[in-house]
Design an enzyme around this catalytic site. Structure first.
Site, PDB file in Angstrom:
ATOM      1  N   GLY A 321      33.099 -32.663 -33.780  1.00 50.92           N
ATOM      2  CA  GLY A 321      32.283 -33.872 -33.832  1.00 50.92           C
ATOM      3  C   GLY A 321      32.316 -34.494 -35.215  1.00 50.92           C
ATOM      4  N   TRP A 323      34.491 -34.067 -37.478  1.00 54.15           N
ATOM      5  CA  TRP A 323      35.844 -34.532 -37.796  1.00 54.15           C
ATOM      6  C   TRP A 323      36.052 -35.972 -37.318  1.00 54.15           C
ATOM      7  CZ3 TRP A 323      39.703 -35.708 -34.073  1.00 54.15           C
ATOM      8  CH2 TRP A 323      40.939 -36.063 -34.622  1.00 54.15           C
ATOM      9  N   HIS A 324      35.452 -36.311 -36.176  1.00 53.39           N
ATOM     10  CA  HIS A 324      35.573 -37.690 -35.700  1.00 53.39           C
ATOM     11  C   HIS A 324      34.851 -38.662 -36.627  1.00 53.39           C
ATOM     12  CE1 HIS A 324      36.656 -36.015 -31.621  1.00 53.39           C
ATOM     13  NE2 HIS A 324      37.523 -36.979 -31.764  1.00 53.39           N
ATOM     14  N   GLY A 325      33.799 -38.192 -37.249  1.00 56.18           N
ATOM     15  CA  GLY A 325      33.037 -39.042 -38.163  1.00 56.18           C
ATOM     16  C   GLY A 325      31.651 -38.465 -38.355  1.00 56.18           C
TER      17      GLY A 325
END
Lengths: 388, 77
Positions: A321, A323-325
């Site tokens: 999660g 890593w996505h932002g």
């Protein structure tokens, strides 16, 4: 120029790859030429972004120094502390990219594809630690792996040892013909997915929903329609991207791994993660979940297998999660999937004892339908539309 | 380390004696070994036989049957 966004991009790639195809069809090695193509394509992709170019250069030098330095160190010693420092150092550029905007230092560092490139670099440090990468890492080969242009912007995430094997295998004439056929096939599937299906869903449903006053009239239907259309759009757009990247790789003689395998017919959430964004979920499975669980089991810090496994899942999906932002909806998305998989595991164990959910064609279909709706709700969280 | 020791260990980890008889059965396909089973197996291999197999080395193509696992371990012993 953003990769795979315009027909102009495909036109340039198509022309540049003509010599690769001719060499391939004659059974000749096209490795060096393909490396030159990658440099040209990088120049074209980053041409309008000075900041991106500088960031990419710093990032690349940083990762080269780390990987080269760590392998030299690993030949002499193997301290856990140095390994951890290596991993943190390797992730540092990505952390900076995520954190700098929060500190108000927008656009200072960052470039297209930084999150995908980081995965490639980090796995090398891990495999060097494991003793799986022992031989010298030729600089040109490492750069080719790290900066391979088809998968630069959005994956699939390849593995060094697999990639290296392809780079140094020259396919026979017959084998290359097969690669070429598959490659072209995949590129056209990409056109179908991204430029036709995803485009139509976006243009005729998602945009329409926003422009009309549908939300005020039917809020529930609006959310449902948005959720399912966004899920389908996300799949076709992303699977289209992956198909382009894989197709172009094949023409360059590299069998980049698949990223999607009919994710909407998954029979449970575990099955889904074996079919959706596969190279990412396998990366997290191999380098986060499995490592964490192995370490905990070996050190016997936590005795209970189920607890270890659940903590592993929580860590995996939270990281995914983040890593996505760093936006809240990405973290909620991670937590949501962690809950689903922990919940499914619990149900699966319980069912093994009580046998209430038999295995047959009917339950399979029902399981696919249930999974589909849970997955779509997850994408809706991911889209951010649920909160804003 | 005898082959039989490997099969015994597998039977323990998979909690099924079928792996001692059907030596060419795909234990992942059959649902006998999952991610966590793999970890238990690797930890046990390290403790009992003193062979450490990195997790990323243990892929589901080359380590999927009792026979293949025994062979891979014999090569490393």
């Amino acid at each position: 120029m953003i990769p795979f966004e315009s027909f102009y991009f495909f036109f340039i790639v198509g022309i540049l790859l003509i010599p690769s195809i001719i060499m391939g069809l004659q059974g000749k090695a096209s490795r060096k030429y393909n490396m030159v193509v990658t440099i040209i394509m990088l120049a074209i992709i980053f041409a309008n972004s000075l900041l991106g170019t500088i960031s990419l250069l710093i990032f690349t030098i940083w990762q080269v120094v780390l990987v080269k330095g760590y392998i030299a160190y690993r030949k002499k010693a193997n301290s856990t502390a140095i390994f951890c420092i290596g991993i943190i150092a390797s992730i540092m550029p990505l952390i900076l990219v995520k954190i700098l905007p929060i500190l108000g230092l927008n656009h200072l560092f960052g470039f297209l594809g930084v999150s995908y490139l980081t995965f490639k670099a980090v796995q090398m440090i891990m495999e060097i630690r494991d003793g799986l990468i022992k031989s010298e890492i030729p600089l040109a080969d490492f750069l080719y792996f790290l900066l391979f242009f088809p998968s630069l912007s959005s994956g699939p995430i390849d593995r060094w040892r697999r990639f290296q094997k392809d780079v140094h295998t020259v396919p026979t004439k017959e084998a290359y013909r097969e690669y070429l056929y598959l490659g072209i096939n995949k590129i056209f599937r990409g056109f179908l997915y991204k430029f036709i299906i995803a485009f139509l869903i976006h243009f005729y449903i998602i945009v329409q929903l926003l422009e009309t006053h549908y939300f005020e009239l039917h809020p529930v239907q609006y959310h449902l329609l948005n959720m399912y259309s966004y899920s389908l759009y996300l799949f076709f757009d992303f699977a289209g991207y992956s198909a382009f990247a894989i197709g172009i790789s094949y023409i360059m003689g590299i069998k980049t791994p698949e990223n999607f395998h009919l994710p909407f017919i998954s029979r449970n959430i575990k099955d889904f993660w074996n079919r959706w964004h596969m190279t990412l979920s396998f990366w997290f499975r191999d380098y986060v979940y499995m490592r964490f669980a192995f370490w905990m089991t070996k050190k016997k810090w936590i005795k209970n297998r189920v607890t270890i496994s659940n903590l592993g899942y929580l860590m995996l999906f939270l990281l995914m999660g983040v890593w996505h932002g760093l936006a809240p909806h990405y973290i909620v998305y991670g937590l949501y999937h962690a809950c689903l998989i922990i919940g499914f595991d619990f149900f699966d164990r319980w069912n093994k004892k009580h046998k209430v959910w038999p295995k047959n064609k009917f339950t399979h279909v029902v399981a696919v339908i249930i999974t589909f709706h849970f997955v779509c709700f997850g994408f809706y969280i991911f889209s951010g539309n649920l909160f804003y | 380390m005898e082959k039989q020791d490997v099969y015994d260990l597998l039977a323990e980890v998979c909690q099924d004696d079928v792996v001692k008889e059907e030596l060419d059965m795909d234990i992942f396909e059959a649902g006998l070994l999952d991610s966590f089973g793999t970890i238990t197996l690797l930890v046990e291999i390290e403790e009992r036989f003193g062979i450490s197999v990195p997790i990323t080395e243990f892929n589901r193509e080359e380590w999927n049957t009792p026979n293949k696992i025994a062979k891979e371990l014999a090569d490393r012993a």
